[in-house]
Design a protein around this motif. Structure first.
Motif, PDB file in Angstrom:
ATOM      1  N   GLN A 132      -7.754  69.210  43.126  1.00  0.00           N
ATOM      2  CA  GLN A 132      -7.089  69.967  44.185  1.00  0.00           C
ATOM      3  C   GLN A 132      -6.258  69.055  45.082  1.00  0.00           C
ATOM      4  N   ARG A 133      -6.784  67.887  45.393  1.00  0.00           N
ATOM      5  CA  ARG A 133      -6.067  66.951  46.279  1.00  0.00           C
ATOM      6  C   ARG A 133      -4.732  66.550  45.667  1.00  0.00           C
ATOM      7  N   TRP A 134      -4.738  66.061  44.439  1.00  0.00           N
ATOM      8  CA  TRP A 134      -3.516  65.505  43.875  1.00  0.00           C
ATOM      9  C   TRP A 134      -2.546  66.590  43.436  1.00  0.00           C
ATOM     10  N   ILE A 135      -3.050  67.712  42.970  1.00  0.00           N
ATOM     11  CA  ILE A 135      -2.151  68.821  42.642  1.00  0.00           C
ATOM     12  C   ILE A 135      -1.483  69.347  43.911  1.00  0.00           C
ATOM     13  N   SER A 136      -2.254  69.529  44.961  1.00  0.00           N
ATOM     14  CA  SER A 136      -1.709  70.053  46.218  1.00  0.00           C
ATOM     15  C   SER A 136      -0.649  69.124  46.796  1.00  0.00           C
ATOM     16  N   ASP A 137      -0.924  67.820  46.785  1.00  0.00           N
ATOM     17  CA  ASP A 137       0.061  66.863  47.308  1.00  0.00           C
ATOM     18  C   ASP A 137       1.369  66.958  46.528  1.00  0.00           C
ATOM     19  N   GLY A 138       1.271  67.012  45.214  1.00  0.00           N
ATOM     20  CA  GLY A 138       2.480  67.075  44.391  1.00  0.00           C
ATOM     21  C   GLY A 138       3.235  68.376  44.572  1.00  0.00           C
ATOM     22  N   LEU A 139       2.507  69.485  44.624  1.00  0.00           N
ATOM     23  CA  LEU A 139       3.165  70.778  44.790  1.00  0.00           C
ATOM     24  C   LEU A 139       3.816  70.892  46.165  1.00  0.00           C
ATOM     25  N   ALA A 140       3.227  70.271  47.181  1.00  0.00           N
ATOM     26  CA  ALA A 140       3.839  70.286  48.512  1.00  0.00           C
ATOM     27  C   ALA A 140       5.197  69.593  48.482  1.00  0.00           C
ATOM     28  N   ALA A 141       5.283  68.478  47.779  1.00  0.00           N
ATOM     29  CA  ALA A 141       6.567  67.789  47.649  1.00  0.00           C
ATOM     30  C   ALA A 141       7.563  68.634  46.867  1.00  0.00           C
ATOM     31  N   LEU A 142       7.089  69.252  45.805  1.00  0.00           N
ATOM     32  CA  LEU A 142       7.966  70.082  44.984  1.00  0.00           C
ATOM     33  C   LEU A 142       8.484  71.281  45.781  1.00  0.00           C
ATOM     34  N   GLU A 143       7.638  71.864  46.598  1.00  0.00           N
ATOM     35  CA  GLU A 143       8.054  72.983  47.443  1.00  0.00           C
ATOM     36  C   GLU A 143       9.175  72.555  48.394  1.00  0.00           C
ATOM     37  N   LYS A 144       9.042  71.389  48.999  1.00  0.00           N
ATOM     38  CA  LYS A 144      10.090  70.889  49.898  1.00  0.00           C
ATOM     39  C   LYS A 144      11.395  70.666  49.134  1.00  0.00           C
ATOM     40  N   MET A 145      11.315  70.127  47.938  1.00  0.00           N
ATOM     41  CA  MET A 145      12.515  69.913  47.135  1.00  0.00           C
ATOM     42  C   MET A 145      13.196  71.241  46.813  1.00  0.00           C
ATOM     43  N   ALA A 146      12.399  72.227  46.412  1.00  0.00           N
ATOM     44  CA  ALA A 146      12.958  73.525  46.042  1.00  0.00           C
ATOM     45  C   ALA A 146      13.590  74.222  47.244  1.00  0.00           C
ATOM     46  N   GLN A 147      12.956  74.107  48.394  1.00  0.00           N
ATOM     47  CA  GLN A 147      13.527  74.710  49.597  1.00  0.00           C
ATOM     48  C   GLN A 147      14.825  74.027  49.992  1.00  0.00           C
TER      49      GLN A 147
END
Length: 217
Positions: free
Chosen positions: A132-147
């Motif tokens: 959960q920790r590493w998936i969440s960190d990566g997805l948070a970055a991906l969300e910022k990129m997509a936005q």
């Protein structure tokens, strides 16, 4: 004959199934049961020295490592383009793929989780927390990129599936599997839902593979 050596729940094999389907490439599958350790057998290591999946036999070639195979498919079957646009846009798409393929997926794949359990003595809750920790960190970055890119959807890079979605959908499958909280990732959740509704992605879904167990585990 195009033959994919893979496993129903392997994220890397899942990527290739999506790409093969999007490009209309017919293929057969040979299951390498990762839970039973078949990937470590000599016969498979003769195909892939690291003992990983996937391996793809295509055009008389034997290819390994999903990022390299995906690039091969894009170079040899450029339509439909999974890396469209300018050089800068293609670089951005590769960055989306790298966030997942280099920084999220490797630390939560089977061999890492087995090491945490067997060698470091971590229990199920600790292993889940790690994922959960590493998936969440990566997805948070991906969300910022997509936005920031704001391509308008419905897919991660606009109106058609691209390499970004090829990587995104298997990783979102894993995120749901490990119970990652998704409320902060509205953009990528919407893109994932749009992609999963596409026939090429549906056909690649783990549960739709010939080696998927009936109980889903």
């Amino acid at each position: 004959m195009t033959l994919l050596h893979g496993y129903w729940r392997s994220s890397a094999a899942y990527r290739l199934r999506i790409a093969l389907n999007l490009k209309g490439i017919a293929y057969d599958q040979l299951s390498v049961n990762l839970k039973d350790g078949r990937q470590r057998e000599a016969a498979h290591k003769a195909l892939h020295p690291q003992g990983f999946v996937p391996v793809l036999n295509i055009d008389g070639e034997q290819l390994i490592q999903s990022p390299a195979i995906l690039e091969y498919l894009e170079e040899t079957r450029p339509e439909p383009a999974l890396l469209p646009g300018s050089a800068a846009e293609r670089s951005r798409l590769r960055a989306y793929a790298a966030v997942i393929g280099c920084d999220i997926h490797p630390v939560q794949n089977l061999r890492i989780l087995q090491y945490l359990r067997k060698e470091l003595g971590q229990d199920a809750d600790a292993v889940t927390a790690w994922c959960q920790r590493w998936i969440s960190d990566g997805l948070a970055a991906l969300e910022k990129m997509a936005q920031a890119d704001d391509r308008g959807g419905p897919y991660l890079w606009g109106g058609a599936p691209t390499m970004a979605d090829v990587y995104l959908v298997p990783q979102m499958y894993n995120a749901r599997r490990f119970g990652v909280e998704m409320d902060a990732f509205a953009t990528i959740v919407a893109a994932d839902a749009a992609a999963r509704a596409h026939p090429a992605f549906e056909a690649a879904r783990p549960e739709n593979q010939p080696d998927a167990p009936e109980d889903g585990h």
